[in-house]
Design a protein around this motif. Structure first.
Motif, mmCIF file in Angstrom:
data_model
loop_
_atom_site.group_PDB
_atom_site.id
_atom_site.type_symbol
_atom_site.label_atom_id
_atom_site.label_comp_id
_atom_site.label_asym_id
_atom_site.label_seq_id
_atom_site.Cartn_x
_atom_site.Cartn_y
_atom_site.Cartn_z
ATOM 1 N N ARG A 1 -2.339 -6.133 1.232
ATOM 2 C CA ARG A 1 -1.814 -5.036 0.422
ATOM 3 C C ARG A 1 -0.383 -5.365 -0.031
ATOM 4 N NH1 ARG A 1 -5.176 -0.747 0.668
ATOM 5 N NH2 ARG A 1 -6.648 -0.655 2.418
ATOM 6 N N PRO A 2 0.043 -4.808 -1.140
ATOM 7 C CA PRO A 2 1.381 -5.128 -1.661
ATOM 8 C C PRO A 2 2.507 -4.867 -0.679
ATOM 9 C CG PRO A 2 0.088 -3.965 -3.316
ATOM 10 C CD PRO A 2 -0.706 -3.917 -2.047
ATOM 11 N N ASP A 3 2.331 -3.878 0.216
ATOM 12 C CA ASP A 3 3.406 -3.528 1.146
ATOM 13 C C ASP A 3 3.247 -4.204 2.506
ATOM 14 O OD1 ASP A 3 1.149 -2.212 1.960
ATOM 15 O OD2 ASP A 3 2.091 -0.241 2.194
ATOM 16 N N ALA A 4 2.370 -5.229 2.599
ATOM 17 C CA ALA A 4 2.104 -5.846 3.904
ATOM 18 C C ALA A 4 3.319 -6.602 4.441
ATOM 19 C CB ALA A 4 0.908 -6.793 3.793
ATOM 20 N N GLY A 5 4.128 -7.177 3.559
ATOM 21 C CA GLY A 5 5.278 -7.949 4.017
ATOM 22 C C GLY A 5 4.973 -9.421 4.212
ATOM 23 N N PHE A 6 3.757 -9.838 3.984
ATOM 24 C CA PHE A 6 3.363 -11.244 4.094
ATOM 25 C C PHE A 6 2.174 -11.436 3.156
ATOM 26 C CE2 PHE A 6 1.554 -8.702 7.518
ATOM 27 C CZ PHE A 6 0.198 -8.886 7.341
ATOM 28 N N ASP A 7 1.756 -12.690 2.945
ATOM 29 C CA ASP A 7 0.647 -12.932 2.030
ATOM 30 C C ASP A 7 -0.499 -13.659 2.731
ATOM 31 O OD1 ASP A 7 1.309 -15.638 2.156
ATOM 32 O OD2 ASP A 7 2.347 -15.648 0.237
ATOM 33 N N VAL A 8 -1.559 -13.929 1.977
ATOM 34 C CA VAL A 8 -2.770 -14.517 2.569
ATOM 35 C C VAL A 8 -2.515 -15.923 3.079
ATOM 36 C CG1 VAL A 8 -4.341 -13.110 1.195
ATOM 37 C CG2 VAL A 8 -3.574 -15.320 0.294
ATOM 38 N N SER B 1 -15.480 -4.770 8.110
ATOM 39 C CA SER B 1 -15.045 -3.414 8.455
ATOM 40 C C SER B 1 -13.877 -3.441 9.427
ATOM 41 C CB SER B 1 -16.212 -2.630 9.065
ATOM 42 O OG SER B 1 -17.248 -2.463 8.122
ATOM 43 N N GLY B 2 -13.941 -4.367 10.408
ATOM 44 C CA GLY B 2 -12.848 -4.486 11.367
ATOM 45 C C GLY B 2 -11.550 -4.926 10.719
ATOM 46 N N ILE B 3 -11.638 -5.849 9.768
ATOM 47 C CA ILE B 3 -10.443 -6.317 9.070
ATOM 48 C C ILE B 3 -9.859 -5.199 8.206
ATOM 49 C CG2 ILE B 3 -9.673 -7.871 7.223
ATOM 50 C CD1 ILE B 3 -11.525 -10.002 8.469
ATOM 51 N N SER B 4 -10.733 -4.448 7.546
ATOM 52 C CA SER B 4 -10.264 -3.331 6.729
ATOM 53 C C SER B 4 -9.523 -2.305 7.567
ATOM 54 C CB SER B 4 -11.449 -2.676 6.014
ATOM 55 O OG SER B 4 -11.044 -1.565 5.260
ATOM 56 N N ALA B 5 -9.996 -2.086 8.801
ATOM 57 C CA ALA B 5 -9.394 -1.084 9.668
ATOM 58 C C ALA B 5 -8.027 -1.497 10.213
ATOM 59 C CB ALA B 5 -10.334 -0.777 10.834
ATOM 60 N N LEU B 6 -7.680 -2.776 10.105
ATOM 61 C CA LEU B 6 -6.401 -3.231 10.636
ATOM 62 C C LEU B 6 -5.214 -2.685 9.847
ATOM 63 C CD1 LEU B 6 -7.190 -6.979 11.495
ATOM 64 C CD2 LEU B 6 -6.906 -5.073 13.093
ATOM 65 N N GLY B 7 -5.419 -2.379 8.570
ATOM 66 C CA GLY B 7 -4.355 -1.745 7.794
ATOM 67 C C GLY B 7 -3.765 -2.568 6.677
ATOM 68 N N PRO B 8 -3.274 -3.813 6.953
ATOM 69 C CA PRO B 8 -2.570 -4.545 5.892
ATOM 70 C C PRO B 8 -3.480 -5.200 4.859
ATOM 71 C CG PRO B 8 -1.863 -5.241 8.103
ATOM 72 C CD PRO B 8 -3.128 -4.473 8.257
ATOM 73 N N ASP C 1 -7.498 -12.112 17.402
ATOM 74 C CA ASP C 1 -6.446 -13.057 17.035
ATOM 75 C C ASP C 1 -5.709 -12.595 15.780
ATOM 76 O OD1 ASP C 1 -6.760 -14.778 19.148
ATOM 77 O OD2 ASP C 1 -8.138 -16.120 18.106
ATOM 78 N N LEU C 2 -6.464 -12.052 14.827
ATOM 79 C CA LEU C 2 -5.836 -11.567 13.595
ATOM 80 C C LEU C 2 -4.902 -10.395 13.905
ATOM 81 C CD1 LEU C 2 -5.630 -11.814 10.564
ATOM 82 C CD2 LEU C 2 -7.695 -10.427 10.339
ATOM 83 N N GLU C 3 -5.356 -9.484 14.742
ATOM 84 C CA GLU C 3 -4.506 -8.342 15.112
ATOM 85 C C GLU C 3 -3.271 -8.815 15.885
ATOM 86 O OE1 GLU C 3 -5.112 -3.845 16.912
ATOM 87 O OE2 GLU C 3 -6.558 -5.412 17.426
ATOM 88 N N ARG C 4 -3.449 -9.867 16.687
ATOM 89 C CA ARG C 4 -2.345 -10.365 17.509
ATOM 90 C C ARG C 4 -1.222 -10.953 16.657
ATOM 91 N NH1 ARG C 4 -5.222 -13.630 20.317
ATOM 92 N NH2 ARG C 4 -5.806 -12.070 21.854
ATOM 93 N N VAL C 5 -1.558 -11.586 15.517
ATOM 94 C CA VAL C 5 -0.513 -12.239 14.724
ATOM 95 C C VAL C 5 0.165 -11.281 13.739
ATOM 96 C CG1 VAL C 5 -1.696 -14.451 14.880
ATOM 97 C CG2 VAL C 5 -2.060 -13.024 12.854
ATOM 98 N N LEU C 6 -0.402 -10.092 13.547
ATOM 99 C CA LEU C 6 0.163 -9.182 12.547
ATOM 100 C C LEU C 6 1.604 -8.773 12.840
ATOM 101 C CD1 LEU C 6 -2.855 -6.866 11.629
ATOM 102 C CD2 LEU C 6 -1.917 -8.804 10.365
ATOM 103 N N PRO C 7 1.959 -8.417 14.074
ATOM 104 C CA PRO C 7 3.365 -8.046 14.321
ATOM 105 C C PRO C 7 4.338 -9.180 14.002
ATOM 106 C CG PRO C 7 1.976 -7.288 16.123
ATOM 107 C CD PRO C 7 1.127 -8.182 15.285
ATOM 108 N N ASP C 8 3.966 -10.420 14.372
ATOM 109 C CA ASP C 8 4.844 -11.547 14.086
ATOM 110 C C ASP C 8 4.967 -11.776 12.583
ATOM 111 O OD1 ASP C 8 5.306 -11.989 16.743
ATOM 112 O OD2 ASP C 8 3.792 -13.558 16.947
ATOM 113 N N LEU C 9 3.843 -11.645 11.866
ATOM 114 C CA LEU C 9 3.891 -11.820 10.416
ATOM 115 C C LEU C 9 4.783 -10.769 9.763
ATOM 116 C CD1 LEU C 9 0.141 -12.644 9.659
ATOM 117 C CD2 LEU C 9 2.086 -14.167 9.298
#
Length: 461
Positions: free
Chosen positions: A380-387, A355-362, A435-443
């Motif tokens: 998501r397709p518009d995330a700008g990065f991949d898994v 649920s927390g990961i889903s709420a992050l958005g990408p 940690d996942l939320e922290r790396v999202l802006p850099d990704l």
């Protein structure tokens, strides 16, 4: 086991920590760890221990490995018991009769958990893990089919999401694997697709209670009902094997009303991994047959050269009794309510984390961890990065989260998978989320690098 290929000798610079050399620090100056051949001389045990331990520091932290289903934490008391039993050869039941008795009790306990119609008629044994257990179950299915006098090539029906041991079984024992591909949002075997691939030479259908790809249960009861209907129409009496490597130690405690086990007459055998949600260190597995008729007696060998007449059905022979003792310890220690509490805690952490990961958005969830405490998600397709970008960045913080593509017909879908095991707490889950939320802006700033997802991987597991 992984195969290793020998390598040519290489020149290496000698030298290690002089303080490891005990009374002779000069020994460290020219000491070289053996890579390709044994040294002529010996080392003190403490020195050897420290040198090997130093190299093992390069391994990842097992507790942060969210790729593996294998148990990474046990109580100190269980570890102490395993150390006391590691020198007992499990096969030698005459010399170690009480270890054999603990194995028998574990089989009885599993027969009760899996609703065997007549526990006294159940056949079962421990194995080195689910891979060996599946091989044994597959051998029984093939031998049962061979007695029908059919002349075609035997085949086995299963979803493409099966563990690789089933493909190994088919290759090793010359059985045609009829793999049902994924299609759209169907990520595992369905009753309709299973029956469509059956014929008079089908030795069995494998259903998975907990797919390693996304943690979802396959519809065992629906597949069994479809096979019952097929038998009524054609006379083909095709048995089922349930690969419950993970789910067979989850469902009895968290989903008691779910019919997937020996309550279904079509189910001939079931396996599980004691070293997964059986909560034991590797490697121990279990396989049970609903009755003696499901296990052809000619597959069981009797040996008497260890001091007594002992029946055995296994691919290997000698192995330590430590894991069986640890499995019985876990049954004694937890009981039904303890197992329910431990498995519920893992499922609660998994659903909280998904649920927390889903709420992050990408990210987009494929599953939520509400069957196995395991879930898969993708970007998501518009995330700008991949898994694969996400997996690499998380590894920088010590988290081992696998990124991989789905198999045939859905190789376009690349996902991350998280396995929640006993010992992975809400606190650790929140640290992972942070940690996942922290790396999202850099990704997002770096952007992903276009790649063919069918050839990309973050790391192998």
């Amino acid at each position: 086991m992984v195969l290793h290929q020998g390598k040519a000798d290489r020149d290496r610079t000698a030298g290690t920590n002089p303080l490891y050399a005990g009374a002779n620090p000069a020994l460290a100056a020219d000491f070289v760890m053996p890579h390709d051949k044994l040294r002529d001389d010996s080392l003190p045990p403490d020195t050897a221990l420290q040198l090997v331990r130093d190299e093992l520091m390069l391994d990842g932290n097992a507790r942060l490995n969210l790729a593996t289903f294998v148990t990474t934490w046990m109580e100190p008391q269980a570890r102490e018991l395993m150390a006391e039993c590691v020198d007992k050869n499990m096969i030698d039941k005459d010399e170690y009769p009480q270890t054999a008795e603990l194995e028998r009790r574990c089989v009885n306990i599993l027969a009760d958990l899996w609703h065997a119609p007549d526990p006294a008629d159940v056949m079962g044994c421990s194995t080195t893990g689910s891979s060996e257990a599946c091989m044994l179950a597959g051998m029984a299915l093939k031998r049962r089919w061979s007695k029908l006098g059919r002349t075609g090539k035997p085949n086995l029906v299963m979803g493409v999401n099966v563990q690789v041991c089933w493909e190994k079984f088919c290759e090793y024992w010359e059985v045609e694997p009829r793999l049902v591909p994924m299609e759209g949002d169907r990520y595992h075997l369905s009753a309709e697709e299973a029956v469509a691939r059956c014929d008079e030479n089908t030795i069995g259908v494998v259903a998975i209670l907990g797919s390693t790809f996304d943690g979802s249960y396959e519809p065992v009861a629906e597949i069994a009902a479809a096979l019952d209907a097929l038998a009524s129409r054609t006379g083909w009496d095709i048995p089922m094997h349930v690969d419950g490597a993970s789910g067979a130690m989850i469902a009895p405690f968290l989903d008691p009303e779910l019919e997937w086990d020996f309550r279904l007459p079509r189910v001939a055998s079931i396996n599980t991994s004691g070293h997964k949600y059986g909560l034991v260190y590797p490697g121990v597995g279990w396989v049970l047959w609903r009755d003696r008729a499901a296990l052809p007696p000619e597959l069981v060998f009797n040996v008497n050269y260890l001091g007594g007449d002992m029946p055995t059905f296994a691919l290997n022979f000698s192995r330590p009794g430590a894991e069986v003792a640890a499995q019985y310890y876990t049954f004694v220690r937890l009981g039904r309510e303890g197992f329910r509490a431990v498995q519920q805690a893992s499922r609660d952490v998994a659903t909280h984390l998904s649920s927390g990961i889903s709420a992050l958005g990408p990210f987009e969830l494929l599953t939520r961890g509400d069957q196995l405490p395991v879930f898969a998600f993708t970007t998501r397709p518009d995330a700008g990065f991949d898994v694969f970008d996400v997996s690499r960045r998380l590894r920088e913080r010590g988290w081992l989260v696998p990124a991989y593509t789905f198999p045939e017909h859905r190789t376009d879908l690349a996902v991350l998978r998280i396995v929640v095991r006993n010992g992975f707490t809400h606190d650790l889950a929140d640290l992972l989320l942070a940690d996942l939320e922290r790396v999202l802006p850099d990704l997002a700033k770096e952007g992903g690098h276009p790649k063919d997802p069918s050839k990309a991987t973050a790391f192998h597991h």
